[in-house]
Structures are given as C-alpha cells and as structure tokens.
Design a protein around this motif. Structure first.
Motif, mmCIF file in Angstrom:
data_model
loop_
_atom_site.group_PDB
_atom_site.id
_atom_site.type_symbol
_atom_site.label_atom_id
_atom_site.label_comp_id
_atom_site.label_asym_id
_atom_site.label_seq_id
_atom_site.Cartn_x
_atom_site.Cartn_y
_atom_site.Cartn_z
ATOM 1 N N GLY A 43 34.368 27.002 19.503
ATOM 2 C CA GLY A 43 34.394 25.727 18.803
ATOM 3 C C GLY A 43 34.998 25.834 17.420
ATOM 4 N N SER A 44 34.829 26.998 16.794
ATOM 5 C CA SER A 44 35.329 27.187 15.435
ATOM 6 C C SER A 44 36.850 27.205 15.363
ATOM 7 N N ILE A 45 37.506 27.558 16.473
ATOM 8 C CA ILE A 45 38.967 27.507 16.491
ATOM 9 C C ILE A 45 39.426 26.073 16.253
ATOM 10 N N GLY A 46 38.817 25.125 16.985
ATOM 11 C CA GLY A 46 39.126 23.717 16.763
ATOM 12 C C GLY A 46 38.682 23.238 15.404
ATOM 13 N N GLY A 47 37.551 23.767 14.913
ATOM 14 C CA GLY A 47 37.051 23.375 13.604
ATOM 15 C C GLY A 47 37.984 23.758 12.478
ATOM 16 N N ALA A 48 38.596 24.931 12.586
ATOM 17 C CA ALA A 48 39.547 25.365 11.551
ATOM 18 C C ALA A 48 40.765 24.450 11.505
ATOM 19 N N LEU A 49 41.240 23.998 12.671
ATOM 20 C CA LEU A 49 42.360 23.044 12.701
ATOM 21 C C LEU A 49 41.937 21.685 12.157
ATOM 22 N N LEU A 50 40.741 21.253 12.527
ATOM 23 C CA LEU A 50 40.228 19.973 12.038
ATOM 24 C C LEU A 50 40.104 19.983 10.521
ATOM 25 N N ALA A 51 39.742 21.130 9.968
ATOM 26 C CA ALA A 51 39.587 21.237 8.515
ATOM 27 C C ALA A 51 40.889 20.958 7.796
ATOM 28 N N PHE A 52 42.009 21.417 8.351
ATOM 29 C CA PHE A 52 43.310 21.156 7.720
ATOM 30 C C PHE A 52 43.576 19.655 7.637
ATOM 31 N N ILE A 53 43.312 18.948 8.736
ATOM 32 C CA ILE A 53 43.563 17.505 8.770
ATOM 33 C C ILE A 53 42.685 16.783 7.753
ATOM 34 N N LEU A 54 41.398 17.137 7.737
ATOM 35 C CA LEU A 54 40.465 16.428 6.858
ATOM 36 C C LEU A 54 40.620 16.826 5.397
ATOM 37 N N CYS A 55 40.836 18.110 5.122
ATOM 38 C CA CYS A 55 40.925 18.581 3.731
ATOM 39 C C CYS A 55 42.011 17.849 2.956
ATOM 40 N N ASP A 56 43.168 17.675 3.560
ATOM 41 C CA ASP A 56 44.287 17.061 2.849
ATOM 42 C C ASP A 56 44.273 15.538 2.935
ATOM 43 N N ARG A 57 43.395 14.968 3.761
ATOM 44 C CA ARG A 57 43.333 13.501 3.878
ATOM 45 C C ARG A 57 42.136 12.900 3.152
ATOM 46 N N ILE A 58 40.970 13.498 3.318
ATOM 47 C CA ILE A 58 39.772 12.906 2.709
ATOM 48 C C ILE A 58 39.214 13.762 1.577
ATOM 49 N N GLY A 59 39.787 14.938 1.358
ATOM 50 C CA GLY A 59 39.346 15.773 0.248
ATOM 51 C C GLY A 59 38.385 16.868 0.668
ATOM 52 N N ARG A 60 38.125 17.760 -0.285
ATOM 53 C CA ARG A 60 37.272 18.921 0.000
ATOM 54 C C ARG A 60 35.802 18.530 0.135
ATOM 55 N N VAL A 61 35.321 17.640 -0.731
ATOM 56 C CA VAL A 61 33.904 17.269 -0.709
ATOM 57 C C VAL A 61 33.567 16.470 0.551
ATOM 58 N N ARG A 62 34.387 15.478 0.896
ATOM 59 C CA ARG A 62 34.130 14.689 2.106
ATOM 60 C C ARG A 62 34.240 15.554 3.358
ATOM 61 N N SER A 63 35.127 16.527 3.341
ATOM 62 C CA SER A 63 35.242 17.443 4.478
ATOM 63 C C SER A 63 33.970 18.266 4.638
ATOM 64 N N LEU A 64 33.401 18.695 3.515
ATOM 65 C CA LEU A 64 32.121 19.418 3.569
ATOM 66 C C LEU A 64 31.044 18.561 4.218
ATOM 67 N N GLN A 65 30.983 17.303 3.845
ATOM 68 C CA GLN A 65 29.954 16.428 4.403
ATOM 69 C C GLN A 65 30.154 16.197 5.900
ATOM 70 N N ALA A 66 31.416 16.103 6.335
ATOM 71 C CA ALA A 66 31.698 15.932 7.760
ATOM 72 C C ALA A 66 31.286 17.169 8.552
ATOM 73 N N LEU A 67 31.552 18.344 8.026
ATOM 74 C CA LEU A 67 31.245 19.562 8.771
ATOM 75 C C LEU A 67 29.734 19.797 8.880
ATOM 76 N N THR A 68 28.978 19.434 7.838
ATOM 77 C CA THR A 68 27.522 19.616 7.923
ATOM 78 C C THR A 68 26.926 18.716 9.003
ATOM 79 N N PHE A 69 27.519 17.539 9.224
ATOM 80 C CA PHE A 69 27.061 16.640 10.282
ATOM 81 C C PHE A 69 27.272 17.282 11.654
ATOM 82 N N LEU A 70 28.474 17.809 11.904
ATOM 83 C CA LEU A 70 28.760 18.464 13.185
ATOM 84 C C LEU A 70 27.878 19.692 13.398
ATOM 85 N N TRP A 71 27.715 20.464 12.346
ATOM 86 C CA TRP A 71 26.895 21.673 12.383
ATOM 87 C C TRP A 71 25.455 21.346 12.794
ATOM 88 N N ALA A 72 24.877 20.334 12.149
ATOM 89 C CA ALA A 72 23.488 19.975 12.431
ATOM 90 C C ALA A 72 23.329 19.376 13.833
#
Length: 534
Positions: A79-108
């Motif tokens: 799953g982390s392979i897809g997560g690393a790709l997803l991070a690129f899309i989100l990091c440059d579109r919604i920012g680093r902080v919003r990306s952190l919040q999105a990943l904690t939701f998926l993680w939980a």
C-alpha cells in the motif's frame, strides 16, 4: 554561545532555535513512527498464540506458511507504494500540512479495519493495504517539510528526527508486543489488538497537533503566496521581516524558484518527469536516491527489524517471552543510535563519514552472524535437551550482540541517509516528485524484501541469507566512496552548483570543487532590501 561556537552555529541568530520551529519539526518528524510501529508490531503479532488461534496461519507446507505470513507482513509496504505516489500529487496541490492530515486519516482508518477483522484474513489484508497508503505518504511528506523549514546548518539534525522516529515506533511496538504477551492471556484477542490500536492513537494525536503547524514557506512561494510565505518564515524563525537572515533566506527561495520556473515555464507532470530523467544533474540526484534504497533495503536491517523474533530464535532465544524481550533491546539500541546520529553526527561529522561508519559496523556484525550460523546451525537450538555450551554458547552471545551492533550501524548509516538525501538534494519544484519516485522504490524493495526473506531463509538457510547481506554491505561501501557527495552545511538553493559538476567528480571531489558560500553581498543585499519593501 560556547556550545553554539563548538557546533559551528555561533553565526546564526539565537532566535532561530525556538519553540515554534521545534514544535513544527516535532509534529512532522514523529510521522516516522508510523512505519516503525508497523515494522515492530507485525512480526511479533503473527508470532502471538492469540493471533494464530484466531487466524489459521500454520496450515499447509512450510512454503505455504511462509507465503501466508509474508502476505500479512508485506501488505503495508504494498500500500505504501501507492501512498508515496499519492503524496506527490497532494504535496504540490494542497500543501505539506493538508497532506499530513490526509495521510493520518488513511492510516487510522486502515487499522480500524484491522482490529475489527474477527478471524477474517481478507479484512486484515485490506485494512493493512489502506493503512499503507497513509504510511507511504509519511516518507515523502515528513522529510520534505522538515528539509524546507530547517535552518541549513542543522538541516541534517532536524530532518533525521523523522529517521529517529522510525525507531521510536519500533521500540514502542516491541515493548507493546512483549508487554501484552506477558500480561494478557493467550486466549484473548486483546493480546494482539491492543498493540495494533497504537497506530490509531498516533494518527489521531498527530492530526490534532498539525492544526497548530504553519505551512512550509517554500510551498507558499511556489503557489505565489509571497506575503504568507514571509509571515510563516518569520514565525518559524521568530525574527522580524527586515532581519538580514530572513531577507537572505526568502531571497534564496524566490531566486531559485524564479530560475526554475523561467527555464521550465508551463511544464506539465510529464515535463517535470522528463526534466528529472533527462537533465544530467537531476538524473544523478535520482540515482543517489534509488541506489540508497536498493543497497539499504537489501543490507539485512529491514529484515532483521521485521523478523527479529525468528532470527533471535535461530540464535538460541527459544521462549516466546525471551524472544520478544530480545527484540525490545534491539528497539532501544536502534532508537538511541538514530537520535545520536541525528543530534551529534549527521551535521557535525558529515553525511559521508556517518554513512561510512554505519555501513562498516553493519558489515562486520552481519559477517560475524553469518560465520556463527555456519558453525552453529539453527537446528542445534531446537531441542532443549541439546543445550549449546562452552565456546559455542559464548559465540552465540556474541552473535546476539552483533544483531544489536548491526542495528546501531544501520541507524547511523543507511537509515539516516535514505531520508535525508531524498529531502535535501532536489530543486524545490522537483522535490515532491523526486521523493515520491524514490519512496515508491523504497517500499517496492521493502515489499519484495519482506515477501522474499522467509523463502530466502528456507532456500539459503540463515547462514546463506546473512552472507548475501554482507555482500550487499560491501557493495554499499564502494558506492558511497565513489558517488555520495558531502552536503552538510549547504542551503537547499546551493545544491545546483554541486550537481552541475561532471558526474565523476560529484561524490569524491564535490566538497572541494564546490565549496559552501554564505552571506549576502553587493547586489544581493540590494535585492533583499527591495523584497522587504514590496
């Protein structure tokens, strides 16, 4: 100022070292615990009697059992392979902080699905796959933010808080498995559920803490939000906007981004990818990231972390509690050494020397384990009536110590380097893309490693597996000597000069051919004043 002078920090304003910076760094740094908690928990989880009773793992041939266990342990990596790709899309579109919040939701959410599985292996696999999306994002989002907000002279220290947090997670996980094994009945599913719930707790706490963290100034400049970028930088540095240090840093950020955007204006995702692969300087950067993952992942450390209970059993730790307690000691060793490297080595000893030291320790210790297992095979430990004594027993104690030494070497070597190099060498506009690609390779290798190790041990025996890891470590030393440049003390914006050198000079001679320069002079001072007046 005596300590600052000793560490080479006396020329920095003391206000830079403030609670807002360290709080923000701490929130993003602790993301590393996500991967560490899983690596530490999952190997112990599948060895607990309560888990084996609920999920029929030990059915079929030895190969079928190994495949079933590796499917469970490796699903987060997949799953982390897809997560690393997803991070690129989100990091440059919604920012680093919003990306952190999105990943904690998926993680939980993923681990909520795991702990409510009630005997359904398919649900375990699905939950771990979803959680892996979030865990995979941590390895891009965390180091990217840390490298972007850290003052350059302590960038290695602050970025490696993430690497150290990996082993904070491992240590917590090992103790959770051991404690629940000792204090909760084998007949209760709580024995394995309670440790898994640590994931949900960490994700929730990090999400709440992120609400108080400022966005990366470099991301804001990329989005054209210059006033907010200046405000956030002043917040992180606790300095006024007209301070020379603030003007210098914001000038560097703007100049680099203006230069990048001018040379690649209108570039699409495909254009960025083409730029990353076709431009020699960027291709060299990508090679550093990819090779650090290949050599680091197959050096044996990740396999030892995940399958620690099995390897300790092969070295004579036969009781369940004894094996789990031995893993706890390994967790403490890796945790302490990771932060020793972060706070005292990586910036002040340098990237290359820290990496050399770590790989040499890892090579020697893993080689010793291989020799021990060749002389005293694991089968000698199986029967309680054939207890090992004399020199063989003392050598076995040395082999267990070698496991701990290899963990120390890994933590100050590959573990610190693999995140730091990814975060600090890329231009701002390519940092998220480059990090995502390399982290995809990281998790693909970790997935392959986790899947392959049980079958490698069956086919090669423990001895053959550790010989293989020793060979990889030796190859890693040669690669570091020739290819890895020293980047300690450089600003992110000054990396371009280093990687503009001919490829065969960057690693061995880059530091001398492209020395670090500090300060603003002449026209740069005028530019800084103009920016402040805007």
């Amino acid at each position: 100022m005596g300590l600052f002078s000793h560490l080479g920090l006396s020329d920095l304003p003391k206000e830079i070292f403030n609670y807002r910076l360290f709080w923000s760094v701490g929130v993003f740094g602790i993301l590393g615990a996500g991967r560490g908690i899983d690596e530490g928990l999952v190997g112990g989880m599948i060895s607990l009697k309560s888990f084996k009773d609920e999920f029929p793992l030990e059915v079929g041939t030895a190969s079928e059992i190994a495949n079933r266990e590796s499917n469970i342990t490796s699903m987060v990596q997949l799953g982390s392979i897809g997560g690393a790709l997803l991070a690129f899309i989100l990091c440059d579109r919604i920012g680093r902080v919003r990306s952190l919040q999105a990943l904690t939701f998926l993680w939980a959410i993923g681990f909520v699905i795991v702990v409510t599985s009630f005997g359904n292996i398919g649900q375990i696999l699905a939950g771990r796959l979803i959680a892996g999306l979030g865990v995979g994002m941590t390895t891009v989002v965390g180091p990217t933010y840390l490298a972007e907000v850290a003052p350059k002279k302590i960038r290695g220290m602050l970025t490696n808080i993430f690497a150290g947090a990996v082993y904070l997670g491992v240590m917590i996980a090992y103790f959770a498995n051991w404690g629940c094994s000792e204090n909760i009945s084998d007949s209760s599913r709580s024995q394995w559920v309670i440790p898994q719930a640590i994931h949900i707790m960490f994700a929730g706490v990090i999400f709440i803490a992120s609400l108080t963290v400022p966005e990366s100034p470099r991301f804001l400049v990329m989005r054209g939000k210059h006033e907010q970028a200046l405000k956030n930088l002043c917040t992180l540095r606790q300095l006024p906007s007209d301070h020379p240090s603030i003007m210098s840093e914001i000038l560097d950020i703007r100049d680099q981004l203006d230069h990048e955007q001018e040379s690649t204006r209108g570039s699409t995702l495909w254009g960025k990818l083409k730029e990353l692969i076709t431009i020699p300087a960027n291709r060299y950067r990508l090679m550093l990231g990819v090779m650090s993952q290949l050599l680091g992942q197959w050096s044996g450390a990740s396999a030892i972390t995940i399958y620690a209970t099995s390897f300790f059993a092969a070295l004579g730790k036969t009781g369940q509690s004894e094996k789990l307690f031995a893993t706890c000691i390994l967790g403490i060793v890796k945790f302490c050494s990771a932060y020793i490297c972060a706070f005292f080595l990586i910036d002040f000893l340098g990237r290359r020397r820290s990496l050399y030291t770590g790989i040499i320790l890892q090579t020697l210790s893993i080689c010793y384990i291989a020799i021990y297992m060749a002389k005293v095979p694991a089968s000698a430990h199986v029967s309680e009536t054939s207890e090992i004594t004399g020199a063989a027993k003392r050598a076995g104690i040395g082999a267990i110590a070698a496991i701990y030494i290899s963990g120390f070497g890994w933590a100050i070597g590959w573990n610190s380097f693999q995140y730091l190099v990814n975060a600090e060498i890329y231009p701002s506009r390519l940092r998220a893309l480059g990090s995502s690609i390399v982290m995809c390779i990281h998790f693909a290798n970790q997935f392959g490693n986790t899947k392959a190790v049980p079958n490698m041990v069956l086919a090669m025996t423990n001895y053959g597996f550790f010989v293989f890891c020793t060979a990889v470590c030796v190859l890693g030393l040669l690669w570091v000597w020739f290819f890895v440049p020293e980047t300690a003390g450089r600003s992110l914006e000054s990396m371009e000069e280093l990687f503009a050198l001919p490829w065969h000079q960057i690693g061995r001679h880059g530091k001398s051919l492209s020395p670090v320069g500090d300060g603003l002079f002449g026209e740069d001072q005028e530019k800084a004043r103009a920016i402040h007046q805007e």
